[in-house]
Scaffold this motif. Structure first.
Motif, PDB file in Angstrom:
ATOM      1  N   GLU A 133      -3.231 -21.879 -37.203  1.00 14.28           N
ATOM      2  CA  GLU A 133      -1.851 -21.384 -37.158  1.00 14.28           C
ATOM      3  C   GLU A 133      -1.235 -21.308 -38.553  1.00 14.28           C
ATOM      4  OE1 GLU A 133      -2.911 -23.901 -35.197  1.00 14.28           O
ATOM      5  OE2 GLU A 133      -2.954 -22.879 -33.262  1.00 14.28           O
ATOM      6  N   ARG A 134      -1.493 -22.335 -39.356  1.00 16.99           N
ATOM      7  CA  ARG A 134      -0.928 -22.351 -40.704  1.00 16.99           C
ATOM      8  C   ARG A 134      -1.597 -21.301 -41.593  1.00 16.99           C
ATOM      9  NH1 ARG A 134       2.043 -26.775 -43.438  1.00 16.99           N
ATOM     10  NH2 ARG A 134       1.920 -26.248 -45.636  1.00 16.99           N
ATOM     11  N   ALA A 135      -2.919 -21.150 -41.461  1.00 19.94           N
ATOM     12  CA  ALA A 135      -3.651 -20.143 -42.239  1.00 19.94           C
ATOM     13  C   ALA A 135      -3.175 -18.737 -41.873  1.00 19.94           C
ATOM     14  CB  ALA A 135      -5.156 -20.277 -41.998  1.00 19.94           C
ATOM     15  N   GLU A 136      -2.940 -18.518 -40.583  1.00 16.50           N
ATOM     16  CA  GLU A 136      -2.449 -17.209 -40.136  1.00 16.50           C
ATOM     17  C   GLU A 136      -1.046 -16.941 -40.682  1.00 16.50           C
ATOM     18  OE1 GLU A 136      -2.728 -14.787 -35.993  1.00 16.50           O
ATOM     19  OE2 GLU A 136      -1.821 -16.779 -35.883  1.00 16.50           O
ATOM     20  N   LEU A 137      -0.210 -17.965 -40.737  1.00  9.26           N
ATOM     21  CA  LEU A 137       1.129 -17.830 -41.301  1.00  9.26           C
ATOM     22  C   LEU A 137       1.064 -17.405 -42.769  1.00  9.26           C
ATOM     23  CD1 LEU A 137       4.265 -18.390 -41.125  1.00  9.26           C
ATOM     24  CD2 LEU A 137       3.689 -20.668 -41.993  1.00  9.26           C
ATOM     25  N   PHE A 138       0.203 -18.072 -43.561  1.00  8.60           N
ATOM     26  CA  PHE A 138       0.066 -17.719 -44.981  1.00  8.60           C
ATOM     27  C   PHE A 138      -0.422 -16.284 -45.144  1.00  8.60           C
ATOM     28  CE2 PHE A 138      -0.776 -22.445 -46.026  1.00  8.60           C
ATOM     29  CZ  PHE A 138       0.576 -22.701 -46.034  1.00  8.60           C
ATOM     30  N   LYS A 139      -1.386 -15.873 -44.338  1.00 10.49           N
ATOM     31  CA  LYS A 139      -1.928 -14.504 -44.407  1.00 10.49           C
ATOM     32  C   LYS A 139      -0.829 -13.487 -44.108  1.00 10.49           C
ATOM     33  CE  LYS A 139      -4.758 -11.362 -41.821  1.00 10.49           C
ATOM     34  NZ  LYS A 139      -5.487 -11.165 -40.586  1.00 10.49           N
ATOM     35  N   GLU A 140      -0.061 -13.730 -43.042  1.00  9.79           N
ATOM     36  CA  GLU A 140       1.007 -12.794 -42.663  1.00  9.79           C
ATOM     37  C   GLU A 140       2.079 -12.708 -43.733  1.00  9.79           C
ATOM     38  OE1 GLU A 140       1.198 -10.753 -40.013  1.00  9.79           O
ATOM     39  OE2 GLU A 140      -0.831 -11.399 -39.476  1.00  9.79           O
ATOM     40  N   GLN A 141       2.425 -13.835 -44.347  1.00  8.70           N
ATOM     41  CA  GLN A 141       3.453 -13.808 -45.395  1.00  8.70           C
ATOM     42  C   GLN A 141       2.971 -13.066 -46.634  1.00  8.70           C
ATOM     43  OE1 GLN A 141       4.513 -17.938 -45.857  1.00  8.70           O
ATOM     44  NE2 GLN A 141       6.181 -17.759 -44.363  1.00  8.70           N
ATOM     45  N   LEU A 142       1.698 -13.203 -46.968  1.00  8.20           N
ATOM     46  CA  LEU A 142       1.142 -12.448 -48.103  1.00  8.20           C
ATOM     47  C   LEU A 142       1.144 -10.958 -47.799  1.00  8.20           C
ATOM     48  CD1 LEU A 142      -1.817 -14.755 -49.194  1.00  8.20           C
ATOM     49  CD2 LEU A 142       0.262 -14.259 -50.507  1.00  8.20           C
ATOM     50  N   ARG A 144       3.246  -9.364 -45.927  1.00  5.51           N
ATOM     51  CA  ARG A 144       4.627  -8.862 -45.879  1.00  5.51           C
ATOM     52  C   ARG A 144       5.280  -8.788 -47.258  1.00  5.51           C
ATOM     53  NH1 ARG A 144       6.589 -12.205 -40.577  1.00  5.51           N
ATOM     54  NH2 ARG A 144       5.385 -10.989 -39.094  1.00  5.51           N
ATOM     55  N   SER A 145       4.585  -9.244 -48.275  1.00  6.00           N
ATOM     56  CA  SER A 145       5.135  -9.169 -49.635  1.00  6.00           C
ATOM     57  C   SER A 145       5.268  -7.711 -50.059  1.00  6.00           C
ATOM     58  CB  SER A 145       4.203  -9.878 -50.624  1.00  6.00           C
ATOM     59  OG  SER A 145       4.083 -11.226 -50.304  1.00  6.00           O
ATOM     60  N   VAL A 146       6.251  -7.443 -50.928  1.00  2.00           N
ATOM     61  CA  VAL A 146       6.410  -6.080 -51.442  1.00  2.00           C
ATOM     62  C   VAL A 146       6.200  -6.146 -52.944  1.00  2.00           C
ATOM     63  CG1 VAL A 146       8.024  -4.156 -51.710  1.00  2.00           C
ATOM     64  CG2 VAL A 146       8.043  -5.517 -49.613  1.00  2.00           C
ATOM     65  N   PRO A 147       5.233  -5.510 -53.515  1.00  2.00           N
ATOM     66  CA  PRO A 147       4.105  -4.794 -52.900  1.00  2.00           C
ATOM     67  C   PRO A 147       3.165  -5.747 -52.165  1.00  2.00           C
ATOM     68  CG  PRO A 147       3.850  -4.849 -55.285  1.00  2.00           C
ATOM     69  CD  PRO A 147       5.157  -5.482 -54.979  1.00  2.00           C
ATOM     70  N   MET A 148       2.456  -5.192 -51.190  1.00  2.00           N
ATOM     71  CA  MET A 148       1.620  -5.956 -50.271  1.00  2.00           C
ATOM     72  C   MET A 148       0.456  -6.626 -51.004  1.00  2.00           C
ATOM     73  SD  MET A 148      -0.275  -4.571 -46.817  1.00  2.00           S
ATOM     74  CE  MET A 148       1.162  -3.708 -46.303  1.00  2.00           C
ATOM     75  N   ILE A 149       0.173  -7.894 -50.588  1.00  2.00           N
ATOM     76  CA  ILE A 149      -0.972  -8.639 -51.096  1.00  2.00           C
ATOM     77  C   ILE A 149      -1.929  -8.809 -49.926  1.00  2.00           C
ATOM     78  CG2 ILE A 149      -1.741 -10.810 -52.117  1.00  2.00           C
ATOM     79  CD1 ILE A 149       1.112 -11.120 -53.271  1.00  2.00           C
ATOM     80  N   PHE A 150      -3.165  -8.334 -50.080  1.00  2.00           N
ATOM     81  CA  PHE A 150      -4.141  -8.353 -48.986  1.00  2.00           C
ATOM     82  C   PHE A 150      -4.843  -9.708 -48.924  1.00  2.00           C
ATOM     83  CE2 PHE A 150      -3.749  -3.914 -50.267  1.00  2.00           C
ATOM     84  CZ  PHE A 150      -3.375  -3.353 -49.058  1.00  2.00           C
ATOM     85  N   ALA A 151      -4.881 -10.251 -47.688  1.00  3.14           N
ATOM     86  CA  ALA A 151      -5.539 -11.545 -47.449  1.00  3.14           C
ATOM     87  C   ALA A 151      -6.271 -11.484 -46.122  1.00  3.14           C
ATOM     88  CB  ALA A 151      -4.514 -12.669 -47.436  1.00  3.14           C
ATOM     89  N   ASP A 152      -7.224 -12.393 -45.965  1.00  6.86           N
ATOM     90  CA  ASP A 152      -8.019 -12.444 -44.742  1.00  6.86           C
ATOM     91  C   ASP A 152      -8.292 -13.903 -44.402  1.00  6.86           C
ATOM     92  OD1 ASP A 152      -9.345 -11.478 -42.560  1.00  6.86           O
ATOM     93  OD2 ASP A 152     -11.209 -11.017 -43.640  1.00  6.86           O
ATOM     94  N   LEU A 153      -8.700 -14.158 -43.132  1.00  5.89           N
ATOM     95  CA  LEU A 153      -9.067 -15.503 -42.677  1.00  5.89           C
ATOM     96  C   LEU A 153     -10.554 -15.544 -42.383  1.00  5.89           C
ATOM     97  CD1 LEU A 153      -6.223 -16.377 -40.140  1.00  5.89           C
ATOM     98  CD2 LEU A 153      -6.350 -16.930 -42.553  1.00  5.89           C
ATOM     99  N   GLU A 154     -11.205 -16.634 -42.759  1.00  9.21           N
ATOM    100  CA  GLU A 154     -12.605 -16.849 -42.427  1.00  9.21           C
ATOM    101  C   GLU A 154     -12.743 -18.251 -41.845  1.00  9.21           C
ATOM    102  OE1 GLU A 154     -15.189 -16.294 -45.735  1.00  9.21           O
ATOM    103  OE2 GLU A 154     -14.702 -14.175 -45.945  1.00  9.21           O
ATOM    104  N   ASP A 155     -13.634 -18.385 -40.874  1.00  6.72           N
ATOM    105  CA  ASP A 155     -13.897 -19.706 -40.291  1.00  6.72           C
ATOM    106  C   ASP A 155     -14.573 -20.580 -41.343  1.00  6.72           C
ATOM    107  OD1 ASP A 155     -14.207 -21.803 -38.578  1.00  6.72           O
ATOM    108  OD2 ASP A 155     -15.645 -20.820 -37.246  1.00  6.72           O
ATOM    109  N   GLU A 156     -14.250 -21.835 -41.365  1.00  4.28           N
ATOM    110  CA  GLU A 156     -14.766 -22.763 -42.372  1.00  4.28           C
ATOM    111  C   GLU A 156     -16.289 -22.886 -42.277  1.00  4.28           C
ATOM    112  OE1 GLU A 156     -13.798 -27.349 -43.590  1.00  4.28           O
ATOM    113  OE2 GLU A 156     -13.923 -26.860 -41.458  1.00  4.28           O
ATOM    114  N   ASN A 157     -16.829 -22.810 -41.067  1.00  9.78           N
ATOM    115  CA  ASN A 157     -18.261 -23.024 -40.866  1.00  9.78           C
ATOM    116  C   ASN A 157     -19.110 -21.796 -41.140  1.00  9.78           C
ATOM    117  OD1 ASN A 157     -17.700 -25.669 -40.083  1.00  9.78           O
ATOM    118  ND2 ASN A 157     -17.293 -25.013 -37.971  1.00  9.78           N
ATOM    119  N   LYS A 158     -18.534 -20.649 -41.476  1.00  7.74           N
ATOM    120  CA  LYS A 158     -19.333 -19.446 -41.735  1.00  7.74           C
ATOM    121  C   LYS A 158     -19.666 -19.323 -43.191  1.00  7.74           C
ATOM    122  CE  LYS A 158     -17.908 -16.625 -37.879  1.00  7.74           C
ATOM    123  NZ  LYS A 158     -17.359 -15.398 -37.441  1.00  7.74           N
TER     124      LYS A 158
END
Length: 158
Positions: A133-142, A144-158
């Motif tokens: 939930e916290r990782a998803e929050l950080f990704k969404e906030q990045l 929504r930045s203007v100009p947009m900053i691209f971020a992604d989530l990866e599972d820790e075990n991959k």
């Protein structure tokens, strides 16, 4: 009216059948002739018994050695996810570093600059590991930045 009264008295005095009323004594009972009379007897018995018992409970004190565990502690740690900064040629270095420091709590300017440089060199770089939930929050906030900053989530075990 006078005639009636004299006639009435004459009938009373001249009749051979008369009624006799006798008062009853206090202790006597009334008996009716021709009817069955119940025998009335009042008997009273009173018996009082009192029994008392005392319960004596001896409580055994628990030994104060090790505390008892009433439930099993089978807690599992929340799965962790990596917040990854994706590289883009349109980024302004100062904007990306400032926004990453503002959004991600445990990231200072030096660490944010290092993450930016790694992302530009390899295509992506890890900003940190957080619960989903916290990782998803950080990704969404990045994003929504203007100009947009691209971020992604990866599972820790991959």
């Amino acid at each position: 009216m006078m005639k009636l009264l004299t006639l009435f008295l004459a009938c009373l005095l001249g009749s051979t059948h008369g009624f006799v009323v006798t008062p009853q004594s206090v202790g006597s009972s009334v008996r009716l002739a021709g009817q069955a009379q119940p025998e009335i007897q009042i008997k009273t018995k009173t018996k009082v018994e009192t029994k008392t018992r005392q319960k004596v409970e001896i409580k055994k004190k628990a030994e104060t050695g090790d505390p008892l565990s009433r439930r099993d502690d089978d807690f599992q740690d929340a799965p962790m996810f990596k917040v990854m900064l994706l590289a883009d040629n349109g980024y302004d270095v100062e904007h990306v570093v400032t926004r990453m420091c503002a959004i991600i709590d445990d990231l200072d300017e030096g660490a944010a600059a290092t993450v930016y440089q790694q992302a530009m060199a390899t295509g992506k770089a890890m900003c940190g590991k957080y619960p989903f939930e916290r990782a998803e929050l950080f990704k969404e906030q990045l994003l929504r930045s203007v100009p947009m900053i691209f971020a992604d989530l990866e599972d820790e075990n991959k």
